[in-house]
Design an enzyme around this catalytic site. Structure first.
Site, PDB file in Angstrom:
ATOM      1  N   LEU A  11      40.270  60.938  60.777  1.00 42.37           N
ATOM      2  CA  LEU A  11      39.360  60.091  61.551  1.00 42.37           C
ATOM      3  C   LEU A  11      39.941  59.709  62.910  1.00 42.37           C
ATOM      4  CD1 LEU A  11      38.155  57.562  58.813  1.00 42.37           C
ATOM      5  CD2 LEU A  11      37.045  59.680  59.564  1.00 42.37           C
ATOM      6  N   SER A  12      41.168  60.075  63.174  1.00 46.48           N
ATOM      7  CA  SER A  12      41.877  59.601  64.358  1.00 46.48           C
ATOM      8  C   SER A  12      41.528  60.390  65.618  1.00 46.48           C
ATOM      9  CB  SER A  12      43.388  59.693  64.121  1.00 46.48           C
ATOM     10  OG  SER A  12      44.102  59.460  65.308  1.00 46.48           O
ATOM     11  N   PRO A  13      40.997  59.723  66.646  1.00 46.09           N
ATOM     12  CA  PRO A  13      40.737  60.435  67.898  1.00 46.09           C
ATOM     13  C   PRO A  13      42.035  60.879  68.564  1.00 46.09           C
ATOM     14  CG  PRO A  13      40.426  58.075  68.216  1.00 46.09           C
ATOM     15  CD  PRO A  13      40.619  58.298  66.745  1.00 46.09           C
TER      16      PRO A  13
END
Length: 199
Positions: A11-13
């Protein structure tokens, strides 16, 4: 041969912004990589962090400026507000774990496929079809999306415990077997210099 333990969330940009730089650095120095997707949102609560939804508006305003700037620097497409975020990160994480255990494909490419699906392609990485496509595109059997569920679930939970125990508090987070830690895609140059013996 040096080794890098790579903790991250799908989920980490910021993990997305790293692109293939970790893999390029590892190849340049002959380093191995262990991919350890973990539950970052739970990790925040256990390490003094704050979920994005609970952060002060000034922090979120800065994030809204910084992420597009970093994407532009990296030369990659980026959607600050993707249609499917946040979603359940577990199924995609299980697939990465199963693929790493199975071998035969490119785990780095699989990880990047899933991150790109969220942050550039408006796809739901909790959807089975999206996960299967990401697996196949990286050279893995799409059936790993099903067969790796049990092992993936156990390992995903253990990865969170390992992350907390190893002092991880964000994503991406890189730990070299020398004990040196690097937090964030903007520290990859430092990781490169460390592996070269210059830092």
């Amino acid at each position: 041969m040096p080794h890098i333990t790579y903790y991250f969330s799908v989920l980490s940009p910021y993990a997305y912004l790293a692109g293939a730089r970790l893999e390029d650095i590892a190849a340049r120095h002959g380093a191995g990589i262990t991919y350890k997707p973990f539950d970052l949102m739970t990790g925040f609560a256990r390490t003094g962090g704050t979920k994005p939804a609970d952060r002060h508006p000034s922090r979120m305003e800065y994030r809204a400026q910084e992420l597009p700037r970093q994407a532009k620097k990296a030369g990659i497409p980026f959607n600050l507000r993707p249609a499917y975020w946040p979603v359940n990160a577990a199924p995609a994480s299980y697939a990465i774990i199963a693929a790493q255990n199975a071998g035969g494909g490119d785990v780095g490419a699989l990880t990047q496929n899933l991150l790109r699906a969220t942050w550039a392609e408006e796809k739901d990485i909790s959807d089975d079809a999206v996960i299967r496509d990401a697996l196949q595109s990286a050279g893995f059997d799409a059936g790993l999306a099903d067969s790796g569920l049990l092992t993936g679930a156990e390992t995903y939970a253990r990865n969170l415990e390992d992350a907390v125990g190893d002092g991880v508090f964000g994503s991406p987070f890189y730990i070299v077997d020398t004990g040196q830690k690097f937090w964030g895609q903007d520290r990859l140059d430092d990781l490169d210099l460390h592996l070269a013996g210059e830092l």
